[in-house]
Every structure is written in C-alpha cells, then in structure tokens.
Design a protein around this motif. Structure first.
Motif, PDB file in Angstrom:
ATOM      1  N   LEU A  58       0.833  -1.207   0.000  1.00 51.35           N
ATOM      2  CA  LEU A  58       0.000   0.000   0.000  1.00 51.35           C
ATOM      3  C   LEU A  58       0.868   1.259   0.000  1.00 51.35           C
ATOM      4  O   LEU A  58       0.591   2.209  -0.740  1.00 51.35           O
ATOM      5  N   ILE A  59       1.934   1.254   0.789  1.00 49.29           N
ATOM      6  CA  ILE A  59       2.849   2.399   0.826  1.00 49.29           C
ATOM      7  C   ILE A  59       3.564   2.526  -0.522  1.00 49.29           C
ATOM      8  O   ILE A  59       3.710   3.624  -1.060  1.00 49.29           O
ATOM      9  N   LYS A  60       3.958   1.393  -1.079  1.00 50.93           N
ATOM     10  CA  LYS A  60       4.717   1.376  -2.332  1.00 50.93           C
ATOM     11  C   LYS A  60       3.891   1.873  -3.512  1.00 50.93           C
ATOM     12  O   LYS A  60       4.317   2.743  -4.260  1.00 50.93           O
ATOM     13  N   HIS A  61       2.671   1.312  -3.665  1.00 53.29           N
ATOM     14  CA  HIS A  61       1.847   1.600  -4.847  1.00 53.29           C
ATOM     15  C   HIS A  61       0.756   2.644  -4.581  1.00 53.29           C
ATOM     16  O   HIS A  61       0.111   3.102  -5.518  1.00 53.29           O
ATOM     17  N   GLU A  62       0.543   2.965  -3.306  1.00 58.75           N
ATOM     18  CA  GLU A  62      -0.456   3.936  -2.856  1.00 58.75           C
ATOM     19  C   GLU A  62      -1.899   3.514  -3.115  1.00 58.75           C
ATOM     20  O   GLU A  62      -2.828   4.233  -2.781  1.00 58.75           O
ATOM     21  N   ARG A  63      -2.086   2.366  -3.737  1.00 60.54           N
ATOM     22  CA  ARG A  63      -3.418   1.803  -3.954  1.00 60.54           C
ATOM     23  C   ARG A  63      -3.253   0.316  -4.254  1.00 60.54           C
ATOM     24  O   ARG A  63      -2.396  -0.056  -5.041  1.00 60.54           O
ATOM     25  N   ILE A  64      -4.057  -0.527  -3.607  1.00 62.45           N
ATOM     26  CA  ILE A  64      -3.999  -1.961  -3.892  1.00 62.45           C
ATOM     27  C   ILE A  64      -5.408  -2.506  -4.053  1.00 62.45           C
ATOM     28  O   ILE A  64      -6.373  -1.906  -3.572  1.00 62.45           O
ATOM     29  N   VAL A  65      -5.517  -3.640  -4.741  1.00 62.81           N
ATOM     30  CA  VAL A  65      -6.802  -4.314  -4.934  1.00 62.81           C
ATOM     31  C   VAL A  65      -6.835  -5.520  -4.011  1.00 62.81           C
ATOM     32  O   VAL A  65      -5.919  -6.343  -4.032  1.00 62.81           O
ATOM     33  N   THR A  66      -7.876  -5.602  -3.183  1.00 59.49           N
ATOM     34  CA  THR A  66      -8.006  -6.716  -2.246  1.00 59.49           C
ATOM     35  C   THR A  66      -9.486  -6.914  -1.914  1.00 59.49           C
ATOM     36  O   THR A  66     -10.338  -6.177  -2.398  1.00 59.49           O
ATOM     37  N   THR A  67      -9.770  -7.901  -1.081  1.00 56.39           N
ATOM     38  CA  THR A  67     -11.151  -8.160  -0.678  1.00 56.39           C
ATOM     39  C   THR A  67     -11.551  -7.166   0.413  1.00 56.39           C
ATOM     40  O   THR A  67     -10.688  -6.609   1.097  1.00 56.39           O
ATOM     41  N   LEU A  68     -12.841  -6.972   0.597  1.00 59.82           N
ATOM     42  CA  LEU A  68     -13.335  -6.009   1.578  1.00 59.82           C
ATOM     43  C   LEU A  68     -12.928  -6.359   3.015  1.00 59.82           C
ATOM     44  O   LEU A  68     -12.446  -5.485   3.736  1.00 59.82           O
ATOM     45  N   PRO A  69     -13.085  -7.634   3.469  1.00 57.18           N
ATOM     46  CA  PRO A  69     -12.657  -7.953   4.840  1.00 57.18           C
ATOM     47  C   PRO A  69     -11.159  -7.714   5.070  1.00 57.18           C
ATOM     48  O   PRO A  69     -10.759  -7.194   6.115  1.00 57.18           O
ATOM     49  N   LYS A  70     -10.331  -8.070   4.078  1.00 61.74           N
ATOM     50  CA  LYS A  70      -8.888  -7.833   4.207  1.00 61.74           C
ATOM     51  C   LYS A  70      -8.604  -6.342   4.255  1.00 61.74           C
ATOM     52  O   LYS A  70      -7.757  -5.892   5.031  1.00 61.74           O
ATOM     53  N   ALA A  71      -9.307  -5.570   3.436  1.00 64.39           N
ATOM     54  CA  ALA A  71      -9.112  -4.120   3.407  1.00 64.39           C
ATOM     55  C   ALA A  71      -9.472  -3.504   4.752  1.00 64.39           C
ATOM     56  O   ALA A  71      -8.780  -2.613   5.244  1.00 64.39           O
ATOM     57  N   LYS A  72     -10.535  -3.993   5.373  1.00 63.44           N
ATOM     58  CA  LYS A  72     -10.970  -3.456   6.660  1.00 63.44           C
ATOM     59  C   LYS A  72      -9.962  -3.781   7.766  1.00 63.44           C
ATOM     60  O   LYS A  72      -9.743  -2.968   8.663  1.00 63.44           O
TER      61      LYS A  72
END
Length: 83
Positions: free
Chosen positions: A30-44
């Motif tokens: 997240l720090i490296k790319h400033e945006r990542i794609v993941t599932t909602l529970p993992k994101a939370k």
C-alpha cells in the motif's frame, strides 16, 4: 446459542502468523503503490494496521520510526513514509 460478544478482529481463515505476515506485506504494498486491490474484509483489517503506521509517520520520532520498521518490510518504503 451464545450471545455474540465484541469480536476484536477478523481471522480471515488463516493462522495468526500467516495473517500478520499477510497484513505486513499488504501495508508495505500500500505504501509502495499507494493503492492496492483486495477483498473487503482484508481491506478493513488492513486499515487498522495502515492507520497505526500513518500515526507513527506523523509523529516522526525515532521511537515511532523503529516501531514502524517492525511492521514495514522494505526500508525504502519506510523512508518514503517518514520523509
């Protein structure tokens, strides 16, 4: 059926070591790319770790930097965060 008490965090179907490793990798990405794609529970769950890291960076003390270093996997990402 038992009463549903407050649940501290999501287990995400992994062992504690696997879960922590995954969250560390995700916050580094997240720090490296400033945006990542993941599932909602993992994101939370990731939000909890990311918020802590950002607070360390805002504080900016040596102690905060060392605490963040325990979580972030790559040194350049730590530098990016604290600059």
């Amino acid at each position: 059926q038992k009463m549903k008490k407050r649940i501290a965090f999501r287990k995400l179907g992994r062992t504690s070591s696997h879960r922590w490793a995954m969250l560390r990798n995700m916050v580094t990405s997240l720090i490296k790319h400033e945006r990542i794609v993941t599932t909602l529970p993992k994101a939370k769950e990731l939000r909890r770790v990311a918020d802590k890291i950002i607070q360390y960076a805002k504080n900016g003390s040596l102690h905060s930097r060392r605490k963040a270093d325990e979580i972030v996997r790559e040194k350049p990402m730590l530098t990016k965060l604290f600059e």
